[in-house]
Design a protein around this motif. Sequence first.
Motif, mmCIF file in Angstrom:
data_model
loop_
_atom_site.group_PDB
_atom_site.id
_atom_site.type_symbol
_atom_site.label_atom_id
_atom_site.label_comp_id
_atom_site.label_asym_id
_atom_site.label_seq_id
_atom_site.Cartn_x
_atom_site.Cartn_y
_atom_site.Cartn_z
ATOM 1 N N ALA A 143 2.749 8.259 -9.625
ATOM 2 C CA ALA A 143 3.093 8.087 -8.207
ATOM 3 C C ALA A 143 2.677 6.704 -7.706
ATOM 4 C CB ALA A 143 2.423 9.167 -7.371
ATOM 5 N N GLY A 144 3.596 6.048 -7.007
ATOM 6 C CA GLY A 144 3.308 4.748 -6.429
ATOM 7 C C GLY A 144 3.349 3.601 -7.413
ATOM 8 N N ARG A 145 3.660 3.868 -8.663
ATOM 9 C CA ARG A 145 3.731 2.806 -9.687
ATOM 10 C C ARG A 145 5.205 2.434 -9.879
ATOM 11 N NH1 ARG A 145 -1.228 3.208 -12.552
ATOM 12 N NH2 ARG A 145 -2.653 4.420 -11.246
ATOM 13 N N ASP A 146 5.623 1.323 -9.310
ATOM 14 C CA ASP A 146 7.031 0.945 -9.329
ATOM 15 C C ASP A 146 7.569 0.731 -10.740
ATOM 16 O OD1 ASP A 146 7.053 1.042 -6.586
ATOM 17 O OD2 ASP A 146 6.786 -1.123 -6.309
ATOM 18 N N ASP A 196 1.701 15.551 -0.200
ATOM 19 C CA ASP A 196 0.264 15.447 -0.437
ATOM 20 C C ASP A 196 -0.401 16.684 0.153
ATOM 21 O OD1 ASP A 196 -2.519 14.955 -0.158
ATOM 22 O OD2 ASP A 196 -2.194 12.804 -0.191
ATOM 23 N N SER A 205 3.796 12.231 1.575
ATOM 24 C CA SER A 205 2.967 11.164 1.044
ATOM 25 C C SER A 205 3.608 9.798 1.266
ATOM 26 C CB SER A 205 2.734 11.375 -0.454
ATOM 27 O OG SER A 205 2.029 10.287 -1.029
ATOM 28 N N GLU A 206 2.765 8.783 1.390
ATOM 29 C CA GLU A 206 3.275 7.420 1.455
ATOM 30 C C GLU A 206 3.801 6.979 0.092
ATOM 31 O OE1 GLU A 206 0.115 4.986 2.854
ATOM 32 O OE2 GLU A 206 0.121 5.834 4.893
ATOM 33 N N LYS A 207 3.367 7.649 -0.960
ATOM 34 C CA LYS A 207 3.804 7.306 -2.307
ATOM 35 C C LYS A 207 5.102 8.030 -2.656
ATOM 36 C CE LYS A 207 -0.900 6.696 -4.114
ATOM 37 N NZ LYS A 207 -1.878 7.183 -5.121
ATOM 38 N N LYS A 208 5.889 7.393 -3.507
ATOM 39 C CA LYS A 208 7.052 8.020 -4.116
ATOM 40 C C LYS A 208 6.877 7.941 -5.628
ATOM 41 C CE LYS A 208 10.399 6.803 -0.469
ATOM 42 N NZ LYS A 208 10.920 8.148 -0.169
#
Length: 319
Positions: free
Chosen positions: A77-80, A125, A286-289
Amino acid sequence: MRHIFIINPSAGRKNSAHKLLERVDAVFSPGEYEAAYTAGEGDARALAERAVALGEPVRLYACGGDGTLNEVVNAAAGRDWAAVTNVPMGTGNDFLRVFGPEGRGRFTDLAALRDGPQAGVDLMDCNGLLGLDVVCAGVDARVAAEVHRFKRLPVVGGSLAYILSLVAEVAKGITRPMTVDMGPIHYSGPVAILCVCNGRYYGGGFCPVPEAQPDDGVLDMLLVGDIGRLAFGRYVGRYAAGRYRECPELIQAWHGDAVTFSAGEKITVVVDGEVLRDTSFTLRLSEKKVNFFYPRDVFWRESSQTANNLVGAVSENGR
């Protein structure tokens, strides 16, 4: 591009992992991929975290059920530079159902996955644990938390195991006291089901919100309050088929980005098959995708399930 296969050898039938590697060897060149096996809870996440730590483009293949996928998603998550998919080996693999009736089968095509596109998917989340499919906190969660007991029985598959677990939990009592706040809805009293959907399916085939889209920035929430066993038996089919609008006297719906719920005793909550227990929960978008890759010929917005079940315009709050 690195391709990392994170394999749960306990998922699926005997020798499933060995047969999977034979298929991998037939599609990928030597040195093009790596394979790693899990030995217990948390291993899939640890393996995925090591794979993404280099900051280089990588595709992660979660080979197992919903729990294996959830662990890999939490790592990526959140790692482009990282993307995730699910090679189905478990009995559930509920998130893949969003790709339509034939979607799950397409994810066994490793060549299609290797060359397939990817898209960003929203995440939920829940007290720090991320999920991409469905979070539940009612009799449905208690059923999911206990379903493993029935999966161990001979000739009991995924859907039958859920049915047997449902019968057992309903016999114990459907509702538990809870306080729930979602948007303008404040409820305190007996709760049968609290379901938050980013995907569409859980529980071996339940599809409570068929119009849910995992990339629209909206969480679709349903609350079923006080209900007896007989009424539950009458309504559960409609709930499972996504016909919640037919039951406004029973089911409260909200489409937003957060919900909080609490109780005097610990609540059983299931996040994509992972079980949490606490007295208070905050669940939010969540702010993450996470990047999810898939065969080119399927996509959640084009699945026939969506087309067949989406009835009319939705009037609730931005839908």
